[in-house]
Motif scaffolding. Structure first.
Motif, PDB file in Angstrom:
ATOM      1  N   TYR A   1     -36.827 -10.571 -24.696  1.00  0.00           N
ATOM      2  CA  TYR A   1     -35.344  -9.970 -25.392  1.00  0.00           C
ATOM      3  C   TYR A   1     -34.597  -8.644 -24.903  1.00  0.00           C
ATOM      4  O   TYR A   1     -35.278  -8.159 -24.062  1.00  0.00           O
ATOM      5  CB  TYR A   1     -36.470  -8.789 -27.041  1.00  0.00           C
ATOM      6  CG  TYR A   1     -37.032  -9.579 -27.295  1.00  0.00           C
ATOM      7  CD1 TYR A   1     -36.050 -10.517 -28.242  1.00  0.00           C
ATOM      8  CD2 TYR A   1     -37.670  -9.614 -27.795  1.00  0.00           C
ATOM      9  CE1 TYR A   1     -37.018 -11.410 -29.395  1.00  0.00           C
ATOM     10  CE2 TYR A   1     -38.974 -10.580 -28.881  1.00  0.00           C
ATOM     11  CZ  TYR A   1     -38.584 -10.758 -29.838  1.00  0.00           C
ATOM     12  OH  TYR A   1     -38.786 -11.838 -31.256  1.00  0.00           O
TER      13      TYR A   1
ATOM     14  N   ASN B   1     -36.228  -7.467 -22.091  1.00  0.00           N
ATOM     15  CA  ASN B   1     -37.407  -6.391 -22.403  1.00  0.00           C
ATOM     16  C   ASN B   1     -38.738  -8.023 -22.683  1.00  0.00           C
ATOM     17  O   ASN B   1     -39.090  -8.315 -23.326  1.00  0.00           O
ATOM     18  CB  ASN B   1     -37.769  -6.030 -23.852  1.00  0.00           C
ATOM     19  CG  ASN B   1     -38.884  -5.894 -24.341  1.00  0.00           C
ATOM     20  OD1 ASN B   1     -40.155  -5.650 -23.300  1.00  0.00           O
ATOM     21  ND2 ASN B   1     -38.678  -5.369 -25.439  1.00  0.00           N
TER      22      ASN B   1
ATOM     23  N   VAL C   1     -41.553  -9.536 -23.213  1.00  0.00           N
ATOM     24  CA  VAL C   1     -42.896  -9.651 -23.978  1.00  0.00           C
ATOM     25  C   VAL C   1     -44.225  -9.954 -24.573  1.00  0.00           C
ATOM     26  O   VAL C   1     -45.140  -9.548 -24.408  1.00  0.00           O
ATOM     27  CB  VAL C   1     -42.420  -9.487 -26.110  1.00  0.00           C
ATOM     28  CG1 VAL C   1     -43.860  -9.018 -26.627  1.00  0.00           C
ATOM     29  CG2 VAL C   1     -40.642  -8.363 -26.161  1.00  0.00           C
TER      30      VAL C   1
ATOM     31  N   SER D   1     -48.870  -0.967 -30.759  1.00  0.00           N
ATOM     32  CA  SER D   1     -47.738  -1.016 -31.827  1.00  0.00           C
ATOM     33  C   SER D   1     -47.202  -2.049 -30.465  1.00  0.00           C
ATOM     34  O   SER D   1     -46.403  -1.069 -29.116  1.00  0.00           O
ATOM     35  CB  SER D   1     -47.427   0.625 -32.343  1.00  0.00           C
ATOM     36  OG  SER D   1     -45.769  -0.142 -32.638  1.00  0.00           O
ATOM     37  N   GLY D   2     -45.772  -2.536 -31.129  1.00  0.00           N
ATOM     38  CA  GLY D   2     -44.940  -2.974 -29.515  1.00  0.00           C
ATOM     39  C   GLY D   2     -45.522  -3.708 -28.746  1.00  0.00           C
ATOM     40  O   GLY D   2     -44.372  -3.983 -27.316  1.00  0.00           O
ATOM     41  N   THR D   3     -46.543  -4.010 -28.712  1.00  0.00           N
ATOM     42  CA  THR D   3     -47.205  -5.562 -27.852  1.00  0.00           C
ATOM     43  C   THR D   3     -47.222  -6.840 -27.389  1.00  0.00           C
ATOM     44  O   THR D   3     -47.313  -7.376 -26.906  1.00  0.00           O
ATOM     45  CB  THR D   3     -48.653  -5.038 -27.470  1.00  0.00           C
ATOM     46  OG1 THR D   3     -49.004  -5.002 -28.444  1.00  0.00           O
ATOM     47  CG2 THR D   3     -49.042  -3.440 -26.745  1.00  0.00           C
ATOM     48  N   GLY D   4     -46.233  -7.001 -28.776  1.00  0.00           N
ATOM     49  CA  GLY D   4     -46.105  -8.656 -28.515  1.00  0.00           C
ATOM     50  C   GLY D   4     -46.754  -9.399 -29.723  1.00  0.00           C
ATOM     51  O   GLY D   4     -46.580 -10.433 -30.240  1.00  0.00           O
ATOM     52  N   LYS D   5     -47.463  -8.853 -31.226  1.00  0.00           N
ATOM     53  CA  LYS D   5     -47.893  -9.763 -31.574  1.00  0.00           C
ATOM     54  C   LYS D   5     -47.435 -10.733 -33.149  1.00  0.00           C
ATOM     55  O   LYS D   5     -47.960 -11.326 -32.962  1.00  0.00           O
ATOM     56  CB  LYS D   5     -49.092  -8.386 -32.499  1.00  0.00           C
ATOM     57  CG  LYS D   5     -50.103  -7.786 -31.488  1.00  0.00           C
ATOM     58  CD  LYS D   5     -51.661  -6.620 -32.562  1.00  0.00           C
ATOM     59  CE  LYS D   5     -50.327  -5.567 -33.575  1.00  0.00           C
ATOM     60  NZ  LYS D   5     -49.403  -4.920 -32.433  1.00  0.00           N
ATOM     61  N   THR D   6     -46.140  -9.631 -33.093  1.00  0.00           N
ATOM     62  CA  THR D   6     -45.552 -10.488 -34.593  1.00  0.00           C
ATOM     63  C   THR D   6     -44.905 -11.467 -33.664  1.00  0.00           C
ATOM     64  O   THR D   6     -44.738 -12.613 -34.290  1.00  0.00           O
ATOM     65  CB  THR D   6     -44.845  -8.777 -35.300  1.00  0.00           C
ATOM     66  OG1 THR D   6     -45.794  -8.348 -36.133  1.00  0.00           O
ATOM     67  CG2 THR D   6     -44.152 -10.306 -36.294  1.00  0.00           C
ATOM     68  N   THR D   7     -44.520 -10.682 -32.427  1.00  0.00           N
ATOM     69  CA  THR D   7     -43.752 -11.859 -31.218  1.00  0.00           C
ATOM     70  C   THR D   7     -44.853 -12.939 -31.572  1.00  0.00           C
ATOM     71  O   THR D   7     -43.779 -13.839 -32.130  1.00  0.00           O
ATOM     72  CB  THR D   7     -43.166 -10.898 -30.678  1.00  0.00           C
ATOM     73  OG1 THR D   7     -42.137  -9.879 -30.689  1.00  0.00           O
ATOM     74  CG2 THR D   7     -42.570 -11.992 -29.406  1.00  0.00           C
TER      75      THR D   7
ATOM     76  N   HIS E   1     -54.661  -5.206 -37.227  1.00  0.00           N
ATOM     77  CA  HIS E   1     -55.339  -2.946 -36.803  1.00  0.00           C
ATOM     78  C   HIS E   1     -56.058  -2.424 -37.443  1.00  0.00           C
ATOM     79  O   HIS E   1     -56.979  -1.085 -37.062  1.00  0.00           O
ATOM     80  CB  HIS E   1     -53.884  -1.871 -37.124  1.00  0.00           C
ATOM     81  CG  HIS E   1     -52.624  -1.776 -36.544  1.00  0.00           C
ATOM     82  ND1 HIS E   1     -51.258  -2.950 -37.022  1.00  0.00           N
ATOM     83  CD2 HIS E   1     -52.177  -1.639 -35.293  1.00  0.00           C
ATOM     84  CE1 HIS E   1     -50.870  -2.594 -36.322  1.00  0.00           C
ATOM     85  NE2 HIS E   1     -50.571  -2.616 -34.984  1.00  0.00           N
TER      86      HIS E   1
HETATM   87  N1  LIG Z   1     -35.412  -9.490 -32.385  1.00  0.00           N
HETATM   88  C1  LIG Z   1     -36.178  -8.663 -31.781  1.00  0.00           C
HETATM   89  N2  LIG Z   1     -35.201  -8.380 -30.748  1.00  0.00           N
HETATM   90  C2  LIG Z   1     -35.166  -7.805 -29.561  1.00  0.00           C
HETATM   91  N3  LIG Z   1     -36.025  -6.855 -29.610  1.00  0.00           N
HETATM   92  C3  LIG Z   1     -37.618  -7.350 -30.340  1.00  0.00           C
HETATM   93  C4  LIG Z   1     -37.080  -8.110 -31.268  1.00  0.00           C
HETATM   94  N4  LIG Z   1     -38.552  -7.991 -32.291  1.00  0.00           N
HETATM   95  C5  LIG Z   1     -39.316  -7.408 -31.259  1.00  0.00           C
HETATM   96  N5  LIG Z   1     -38.439  -7.366 -30.437  1.00  0.00           N
HETATM   97  C6  LIG Z   1     -39.058  -5.978 -29.275  1.00  0.00           C
HETATM   98  O1  LIG Z   1     -40.506  -6.606 -28.859  1.00  0.00           O
HETATM   99  C7  LIG Z   1     -41.754  -6.161 -28.368  1.00  0.00           C
HETATM  100  C8  LIG Z   1     -42.674  -6.831 -29.428  1.00  0.00           C
HETATM  101  O2  LIG Z   1     -42.958  -6.267 -30.692  1.00  0.00           O
HETATM  102  P1  LIG Z   1     -43.092  -7.007 -32.023  1.00  0.00           P
HETATM  103  O3  LIG Z   1     -42.795  -6.421 -33.056  1.00  0.00           O
HETATM  104  O4  LIG Z   1     -44.450  -8.380 -31.444  1.00  0.00           O
HETATM  105  O5  LIG Z   1     -44.904  -6.068 -31.689  1.00  0.00           O
HETATM  106  P2  LIG Z   1     -46.194  -5.072 -32.344  1.00  0.00           P
HETATM  107  O6  LIG Z   1     -47.201  -6.325 -31.276  1.00  0.00           O
HETATM  108  O7  LIG Z   1     -45.998  -7.094 -33.206  1.00  0.00           O
HETATM  109  O8  LIG Z   1     -46.088  -4.282 -33.255  1.00  0.00           O
HETATM  110  P3  LIG Z   1     -46.841  -3.744 -34.719  1.00  0.00           P
HETATM  111  O9  LIG Z   1     -47.540  -3.548 -34.069  1.00  0.00           O
HETATM  112  O10 LIG Z   1     -46.034  -1.981 -34.284  1.00  0.00           O
HETATM  113  O11 LIG Z   1     -46.613  -4.554 -35.877  1.00  0.00           O
HETATM  114  C9  LIG Z   1     -41.236  -4.691 -28.976  1.00  0.00           C
HETATM  115  O12 LIG Z   1     -40.178  -3.883 -27.627  1.00  0.00           O
HETATM  116  C10 LIG Z   1     -40.092  -4.823 -29.611  1.00  0.00           C
HETATM  117  O13 LIG Z   1     -38.558  -4.065 -29.974  1.00  0.00           O
END
Ligand SMILES: Nc1ncnc2c1ncn2[C@@H]1O[C@H](COP(=O)(O)OP(=O)(O)OP(=O)(O)O)[C@@H](O)[C@H]1O
Ligand SMILES: [Mg+2]
Length: 226
Positions: A12, A15, A17, A37-43, A204
């Protein structure tokens, strides 16, 4: 092998990911994806669910491709091929994402009827069998707002199973549940894996992951320097 992801990249803006990430999951496995948190699991979940586009990489299930890397970027298949891929992968979202204006049964039928996968009669029979397996058959004609959290989740699981996916993904399946309900969904997930599904779970909840996972991976491994 069910889901295979090769050399996946996603950033992104500046960034990065996910970088050069390889992943495979086979029938019968329950893979737990843990990480800060923020390491990309949801992505990652959104990428394999075709809710987000990869920059680079190849994603396929049993030879049905979502995208292929052409040496420069990820090239997405046509809509028909994408649909076949997507039907191979079921997703149970953290907030379940049931349609509020549809009954439980209608929630299950929506996607398969829209795609005309079978007659309404056969699809209804399949839906009722799944609801019965999830022990919520008596809720077929009610609306989702009248269900408990655990019941909504079982409707979401039944709905995902309607399309007979080979891979089933869960985002934080236990976060809204008490310990007994979490163990109930854990047993259900284990049963699905024994029936030959490949299961991928973002959580988690380490104790749940250790109890039910057959393999644990960390989202720290999304970034590969090589
Ligand atoms: N649509 C988006 N636009 C820009 N940046 C994004 C977007 N979605 C996620 N990010 C960034 O990508 C990174 C990974 O986000 P993600 O939501 O995948 O993390 P996560 O591992 O699911 O975190 P959590 O455990 O908090 O749910 C973060 O730095 C987030 O800010
Ligand atoms: Mg997340």
């Amino acid at each position: 092998m069910s889901l295979t992801v090769e050399k996946l990249h996603k950033k992104y803006k500046e960034n990065q990911v996910i970088q050069n990430f390889d992943f495979q999951i086979s029938p019968g496995e329950i893979v737990i994806l843990l990480g800060s948190s923020g390491t990309g699991k949801t992505t990652f979940m959104r990428l394999i669910n075709n809710l987000e586009r990869a920059d680079r990489g190849t994603i396929q299930i049993d030879g049905h491709y979502l995208c292929k890397d052409n040496g420069k970027k990820a090239v997405y298949e046509n809509r028909h091929q994408q649909r076949i891929y997507q039907n191979s992968l079921g997703m149970v979202f953290q907030d379940y994402q049931l349609f509020p204006n549809f009954t439980v049964l209608e929630n299950l039928l929506e996607a398969s009827l829209a795609q005309k996968l079978d007659s309404k009669e056969n699809l209804t029979e399949r839906a009722m069998t799944l609801l019965s397996e999830m022990e919520i058959k008596e809720k077929a004609t009610v609306y989702p707002s009248t269900l408990s959290g655990g019941q909504k989740q079982r409707v979401a699981i039944a709905r995902a199973l309607m399309l007979e996916p080979s891979v089933l993904c869960f985002d934080e399946p236990t976060s809204a549940l008490d310990v007994d309900s979490a163990n109930r969904v854990g047993s259900l997930i284990r049963q699905l894996s024994e029936d030959g599904k490949a299961i991928l779970i973002v959580t988690h909840d380490r104790s749940f992951g250790q109890e039910y996972g057959t393999r644990i991976i960390s989202s720290e491994s999304f970034i590969n320097q090589a």
